[in-house]
Enzyme design. Structure first.
Site, PDB file in Angstrom:
ATOM      1  N   ASN A 116      -8.495   5.222  -5.292  1.00  0.00           N
ATOM      2  CA  ASN A 116      -7.734   5.858  -4.222  1.00  0.00           C
ATOM      3  C   ASN A 116      -7.377   7.263  -4.691  1.00  0.00           C
ATOM      4  O   ASN A 116      -6.483   7.437  -5.523  1.00  0.00           O
ATOM      5  CB  ASN A 116      -6.470   5.045  -3.921  1.00  0.00           C
ATOM      6  CG  ASN A 116      -5.689   5.602  -2.749  1.00  0.00           C
ATOM      7  OD1 ASN A 116      -5.996   6.694  -2.247  1.00  0.00           O
ATOM      8  ND2 ASN A 116      -4.686   4.869  -2.308  1.00  0.00           N
ATOM      9  N   ARG A 127     -11.097   4.320  -1.179  1.00  0.00           N
ATOM     10  CA  ARG A 127     -10.246   4.244  -0.003  1.00  0.00           C
ATOM     11  C   ARG A 127     -10.360   5.589   0.723  1.00  0.00           C
ATOM     12  O   ARG A 127     -10.156   6.644   0.130  1.00  0.00           O
ATOM     13  CB  ARG A 127      -8.797   4.002  -0.441  1.00  0.00           C
ATOM     14  CG  ARG A 127      -7.862   3.887   0.723  1.00  0.00           C
ATOM     15  CD  ARG A 127      -6.790   4.908   0.656  1.00  0.00           C
ATOM     16  NE  ARG A 127      -5.939   4.795   1.828  1.00  0.00           N
ATOM     17  CZ  ARG A 127      -4.891   5.559   2.034  1.00  0.00           C
ATOM     18  NH1 ARG A 127      -4.568   6.465   1.149  1.00  0.00           N
ATOM     19  NH2 ARG A 127      -4.193   5.429   3.111  1.00  0.00           N
ATOM     20  N   HIS A 157      -3.643   1.208   7.505  1.00  0.00           N
ATOM     21  CA  HIS A 157      -3.438  -0.032   6.726  1.00  0.00           C
ATOM     22  C   HIS A 157      -4.496  -1.084   7.080  1.00  0.00           C
ATOM     23  O   HIS A 157      -4.284  -2.272   6.865  1.00  0.00           O
ATOM     24  CB  HIS A 157      -2.058  -0.684   7.007  1.00  0.00           C
ATOM     25  CG  HIS A 157      -0.905   0.060   6.458  1.00  0.00           C
ATOM     26  ND1 HIS A 157       0.308   0.105   7.102  1.00  0.00           N
ATOM     27  CD2 HIS A 157      -0.747   0.762   5.316  1.00  0.00           C
ATOM     28  CE1 HIS A 157       1.164   0.830   6.396  1.00  0.00           C
ATOM     29  NE2 HIS A 157       0.546   1.243   5.309  1.00  0.00           N
ATOM     30  N   HIS A 201       2.797  -5.666   7.603  1.00  0.00           N
ATOM     31  CA  HIS A 201       2.706  -4.924   6.339  1.00  0.00           C
ATOM     32  C   HIS A 201       3.917  -4.008   6.282  1.00  0.00           C
ATOM     33  O   HIS A 201       3.949  -2.965   6.948  1.00  0.00           O
ATOM     34  CB  HIS A 201       1.393  -4.119   6.331  1.00  0.00           C
ATOM     35  CG  HIS A 201       1.206  -3.245   5.126  1.00  0.00           C
ATOM     36  ND1 HIS A 201       0.180  -3.417   4.228  1.00  0.00           N
ATOM     37  CD2 HIS A 201       1.923  -2.202   4.664  1.00  0.00           C
ATOM     38  CE1 HIS A 201       0.274  -2.511   3.266  1.00  0.00           C
ATOM     39  NE2 HIS A 201       1.327  -1.753   3.518  1.00  0.00           N
ATOM     40  N   GLY A 243       6.131  -1.934   3.782  1.00  0.00           N
ATOM     41  CA  GLY A 243       6.358  -1.368   2.450  1.00  0.00           C
ATOM     42  C   GLY A 243       7.065  -0.054   2.667  1.00  0.00           C
ATOM     43  O   GLY A 243       7.941   0.044   3.533  1.00  0.00           O
ATOM     44  N   ASN A 244       6.644   0.949   1.927  1.00  0.00           N
ATOM     45  CA  ASN A 244       7.209   2.265   2.160  1.00  0.00           C
ATOM     46  C   ASN A 244       6.697   2.772   3.510  1.00  0.00           C
ATOM     47  O   ASN A 244       7.461   3.188   4.375  1.00  0.00           O
ATOM     48  CB  ASN A 244       6.789   3.161   0.992  1.00  0.00           C
ATOM     49  CG  ASN A 244       7.534   4.450   1.002  1.00  0.00           C
ATOM     50  OD1 ASN A 244       8.593   4.536   1.612  1.00  0.00           O
ATOM     51  ND2 ASN A 244       6.976   5.445   0.371  1.00  0.00           N
ATOM     52  N   GLY A 245       5.375   2.698   3.672  1.00  0.00           N
ATOM     53  CA  GLY A 245       4.811   2.824   5.019  1.00  0.00           C
ATOM     54  C   GLY A 245       4.802   1.429   5.614  1.00  0.00           C
ATOM     55  O   GLY A 245       4.920   0.455   4.873  1.00  0.00           O
ATOM     56  N   ARG A 303       9.483   7.623   7.374  1.00  0.00           N
ATOM     57  CA  ARG A 303       8.902   8.003   8.669  1.00  0.00           C
ATOM     58  C   ARG A 303       9.719   7.401   9.806  1.00  0.00           C
ATOM     59  O   ARG A 303      10.213   6.278   9.695  1.00  0.00           O
ATOM     60  CB  ARG A 303       7.464   7.515   8.798  1.00  0.00           C
ATOM     61  CG  ARG A 303       6.488   8.161   7.855  1.00  0.00           C
ATOM     62  CD  ARG A 303       5.054   7.845   8.266  1.00  0.00           C
ATOM     63  NE  ARG A 303       4.124   8.197   7.215  1.00  0.00           N
ATOM     64  CZ  ARG A 303       3.357   7.316   6.564  1.00  0.00           C
ATOM     65  NH1 ARG A 303       3.399   6.023   6.884  1.00  0.00           N
ATOM     66  NH2 ARG A 303       2.544   7.710   5.613  1.00  0.00           N
ATOM     67  N   ARG A 344      15.267  -0.994  -1.605  1.00  0.00           N
ATOM     68  CA  ARG A 344      16.194  -1.600  -2.587  1.00  0.00           C
ATOM     69  C   ARG A 344      17.457  -0.774  -2.709  1.00  0.00           C
ATOM     70  O   ARG A 344      18.564  -1.317  -2.759  1.00  0.00           O
ATOM     71  CB  ARG A 344      15.521  -1.715  -3.966  1.00  0.00           C
ATOM     72  CG  ARG A 344      14.576  -2.886  -4.053  1.00  0.00           C
ATOM     73  CD  ARG A 344      13.711  -2.799  -5.271  1.00  0.00           C
ATOM     74  NE  ARG A 344      12.802  -1.645  -5.171  1.00  0.00           N
ATOM     75  CZ  ARG A 344      11.756  -1.455  -5.954  1.00  0.00           C
ATOM     76  NH1 ARG A 344      11.488  -2.300  -6.907  1.00  0.00           N
ATOM     77  NH2 ARG A 344      10.974  -0.412  -5.786  1.00  0.00           N
ATOM     78  N   GLY A 352       7.846  -6.795   2.431  1.00  0.00           N
ATOM     79  CA  GLY A 352       7.426  -8.095   2.958  1.00  0.00           C
ATOM     80  C   GLY A 352       7.185  -9.135   1.876  1.00  0.00           C
ATOM     81  O   GLY A 352       7.474 -10.317   2.067  1.00  0.00           O
ATOM     82  N   ASN A 412       8.532  -8.997  -1.237  1.00  0.00           N
ATOM     83  CA  ASN A 412       9.618  -9.127  -2.223  1.00  0.00           C
ATOM     84  C   ASN A 412      11.013  -9.364  -1.681  1.00  0.00           C
ATOM     85  O   ASN A 412      11.856  -9.898  -2.399  1.00  0.00           O
ATOM     86  CB  ASN A 412       9.668  -7.865  -3.091  1.00  0.00           C
ATOM     87  CG  ASN A 412       8.442  -7.728  -3.956  1.00  0.00           C
ATOM     88  OD1 ASN A 412       8.188  -8.586  -4.795  1.00  0.00           O
ATOM     89  ND2 ASN A 412       7.668  -6.694  -3.720  1.00  0.00           N
ATOM     90  N   GLU A 437      -5.357  -4.349  -1.458  1.00  0.00           N
ATOM     91  CA  GLU A 437      -6.338  -3.428  -0.870  1.00  0.00           C
ATOM     92  C   GLU A 437      -7.425  -3.078  -1.883  1.00  0.00           C
ATOM     93  O   GLU A 437      -8.588  -2.915  -1.518  1.00  0.00           O
ATOM     94  CB  GLU A 437      -5.628  -2.161  -0.388  1.00  0.00           C
ATOM     95  CG  GLU A 437      -4.768  -2.433   0.843  1.00  0.00           C
ATOM     96  CD  GLU A 437      -3.669  -1.406   1.062  1.00  0.00           C
ATOM     97  OE1 GLU A 437      -2.654  -1.488   0.334  1.00  0.00           O
ATOM     98  OE2 GLU A 437      -3.806  -0.545   1.936  1.00  0.00           O
TER      99      GLU A 437
HETATM  100  P1  ADP Z   1       3.579   1.827  -0.331  1.00  0.00           P
HETATM  101  O1  ADP Z   1       3.600   1.951   1.149  1.00  0.00           O
HETATM  102  O2  ADP Z   1       3.988   3.093  -1.036  1.00  0.00           O
HETATM  103  O3  ADP Z   1       2.360   1.141  -0.902  1.00  0.00           O
HETATM  104  P2  ADP Z   1       4.965  -0.562  -1.163  1.00  0.00           P
HETATM  105  O4  ADP Z   1       4.162  -1.534  -0.406  1.00  0.00           O
HETATM  106  O5  ADP Z   1       4.843  -0.548  -2.655  1.00  0.00           O
HETATM  107  O6  ADP Z   1       4.812   0.898  -0.619  1.00  0.00           O
HETATM  108  O7  ADP Z   1       6.487  -0.828  -0.787  1.00  0.00           O
HETATM  109  C1  ADP Z   1       7.532  -0.066  -1.301  1.00  0.00           C
HETATM  110  C2  ADP Z   1       8.814  -0.651  -0.735  1.00  0.00           C
HETATM  111  O8  ADP Z   1       8.913  -2.009  -1.178  1.00  0.00           O
HETATM  112  C3  ADP Z   1      10.075   0.053  -1.197  1.00  0.00           C
HETATM  113  O9  ADP Z   1      10.935   0.223  -0.092  1.00  0.00           O
HETATM  114  C4  ADP Z   1      10.666  -0.917  -2.167  1.00  0.00           C
HETATM  115  O10 ADP Z   1      12.062  -0.876  -2.154  1.00  0.00           O
HETATM  116  C5  ADP Z   1      10.192  -2.254  -1.649  1.00  0.00           C
HETATM  117  N1  ADP Z   1      10.206  -3.218  -2.749  1.00  0.00           N
HETATM  118  C6  ADP Z   1       9.393  -3.235  -3.815  1.00  0.00           C
HETATM  119  N2  ADP Z   1       9.776  -4.226  -4.657  1.00  0.00           N
HETATM  120  C7  ADP Z   1      10.860  -4.809  -4.109  1.00  0.00           C
HETATM  121  C8  ADP Z   1      11.735  -5.874  -4.475  1.00  0.00           C
HETATM  122  N3  ADP Z   1      11.548  -6.522  -5.616  1.00  0.00           N
HETATM  123  N4  ADP Z   1      12.716  -6.211  -3.618  1.00  0.00           N
HETATM  124  C9  ADP Z   1      12.903  -5.556  -2.479  1.00  0.00           C
HETATM  125  N5  ADP Z   1      12.121  -4.543  -2.086  1.00  0.00           N
HETATM  126  C10 ADP Z   1      11.124  -4.179  -2.864  1.00  0.00           C
END
Ligand code: ADP
Length: 393
Positions: A7, A88, A177, A203, A205-207, A236, A280, A328, A330, A379
């Site tokens: 990537n 990617r 994604h 999905h 995460g950050n995105g 975003r 977090r 999702g 964690n 991915e």
């Molecule tokens: P990206 O879109 O950058 O790939 P990720 O899928 O890694 O992002 O997701 C990042 C997000 O996941 C952050 O908001 C982070 O706080 C959350 N996250 C990662 N680990 C944990 C955890 N153990 N508990 C809660 N949230 C988590």
């Protein structure tokens, strides 16, 4: 066989070396701050992590150093062991509907769509070229974030705007994604040994994006023309009224690009909480009583729940709901809160089952109307599998 999954970003290059068909990660790493000061790289192998600060003027140098380190660290004995490199690529436009073997002509073809992904596509392609030069004769494959979503129908992918914008400028929903949602679909379909499932993949995460899948085909997804649309994300905004853009331009005396930059980088959890884009940090602040952090989480989870309910309706009732990506996989709190906002659908989590992280697991209770799973995404593996499949053709 060993496949490199890559990537490449504008100033970074992430890689994972994967053994297939065992699906085993051999080594992984990151080259960062390429072309800027303070550049460095990290390689993880055999439980050890090597970090070196070196000058990385461009991606070609990063790839050369990677090849040398793979040999010096005895991760491989010869470059011939690398039998394919998967890349990617953010945007394949309407043309690249599946993973494709990269040749100079194909790279030229993909670069037509650089305008649709100006921050990522040129860098993705630059990375691909660097590997094609470093490993002549080795297959390079482009895996597009947009490809999986190309099964959407006009009803979903068109915006209700003047039709000529679509005809003249390819203005439509592309969705992103896609590699992650496709992996989730594959994992769940393999698990149930069925290829006719209706799946909602969340999905987050950050995105973040949700995807409604029917029998392996995307019906709809939340991201749009760009990854800015859909649910609220780390930084975003997700969907907003577009009239806000010229209004803020006037009020703040800034350009459209600057407003869009704020919608990409200063909005979402960060914009509302004022604390962080990382869920977090926002959760921790909310626990300490920070009202805006609480509001940010409330807004975030409600938007995911709203799309979940909408996609359940669109699919005529889903068979499986999946959570994936950083939040999702964690955050049991986020999952619990989102599902509790879908009570009208009859969804119910089992607190004990939901007390899981980062593993494939059923988290709903037996009386939930639809089973809910955590499905860790991968991915990099999906990219490597596509590369293997095309190398065997
Ligand atoms: P990206 O879109 O950058 O790939 P990720 O899928 O890694 O992002 O997701 C990042 C997000 O996941 C952050 O908001 C982070 O706080 C959350 N996250 C990662 N680990 C944990 C955890 N153990 N508990 C809660 N949230 C988590």
């Amino acid at each position: 066989m060993k496949i490199l999954s890559v990537n490449a970003g504008s100033s970074s290059l992430k890689f994972t070396l994967i053994e297939l068909p065992e699906e085993k990660t051999i080594a992984s790493g990151l080259f960062e701050k390429i072309g800027i000061s303070g550049s460095a790289y990290t390689i993880k192998y055999n439980g050890e992590k090597v970090k070196k600060e070196v000058e990385l003027p461009n991606h070609t140098v990063a790839v050369q150093i990677l090849m040398k380190e793979l040999l010096d660290m005895k991760i491989i004995n010869s470059l011939d062991e690398i039998e394919g490199v998967g890349h990617r690529i953010l945007h394949g436009g309407p043309e690249y509907t599946e993973s494709t073997i990269l040749t100079p002509e194909v790279i030229e073809g993909i670069s037509k769509y650089n305008e649709l992904g100006p921050l990522h596509n040129p860098a993705n392609l630059m990375g691909a070229k660097a590997f094609m030069d470093a490993l002549p004769g080795v297959i390079n494959v482009g895996v597009f974030d947009t490809a999986f979503h190309q099964t959407m129908k006009e009803r979903e992918f068109l915006y209700p705007v003047p039709y000529e914008w679509y005809e003249k400028y390819a203005v439509r929903k592309y969705g992103f994604h896609g590699t992650s949602h496709r992996y989730i679909n594959k994992k769940v379909s393999d698990y149930f040994k069925r290829d006719d499932l209706k799946i909602i993949s969340c999905h987050i995460g950050n995105g973040g994006s949700l995807c409604a899948i029917n029998a392996g085909k995307v019906v709809d997804t939340t991201m749009g023309f760009t990854p800015l649309a859909g649910i609220m994300m780390g930084s975003r905004s997700g969907n907003i009224d577009p009239s806000i853009i010229p209004y803020i331009m006037k009020k703040e005396g800034i350009s459209a690009e600057e407003v869009v930059n704020a919608l990409n980088k200063k909005s979402g959890l960060l914009g509302i909480s004022g604390v962080s884009s990382d869920s977090r940090d926002v959760e921790a602040a909310a626990e300490e009583g920070n009202e805006r952090a609480k509001l940010a989480i409330d807004m975030y989870n409600q938007r995911v729940a709203n799309f979940l309910a909408m996609y359940n309706n669109l699919l005529g009732g889903a068979d499986v709901i999946c959570f994936t990506a950083g939040v999702g996989e964690n955050s049991k709190e986020a999952r619990q809160d989102i599902i509790s906002r879908c009570a009208s659908l009859g969804l119910k989590l089992d607190p004990e089952r939901n007390n899981t992280r980062g593993e494939f697991a059923l988290i709903s209770s037996d009386d939930s109307s639809i089973p809910v799973y955590v499905v860790p995404t991968n991915e990099e593996l999906m990219i490597a599998l596509d590369t293997m499949a095309l190398s065997n053709k």
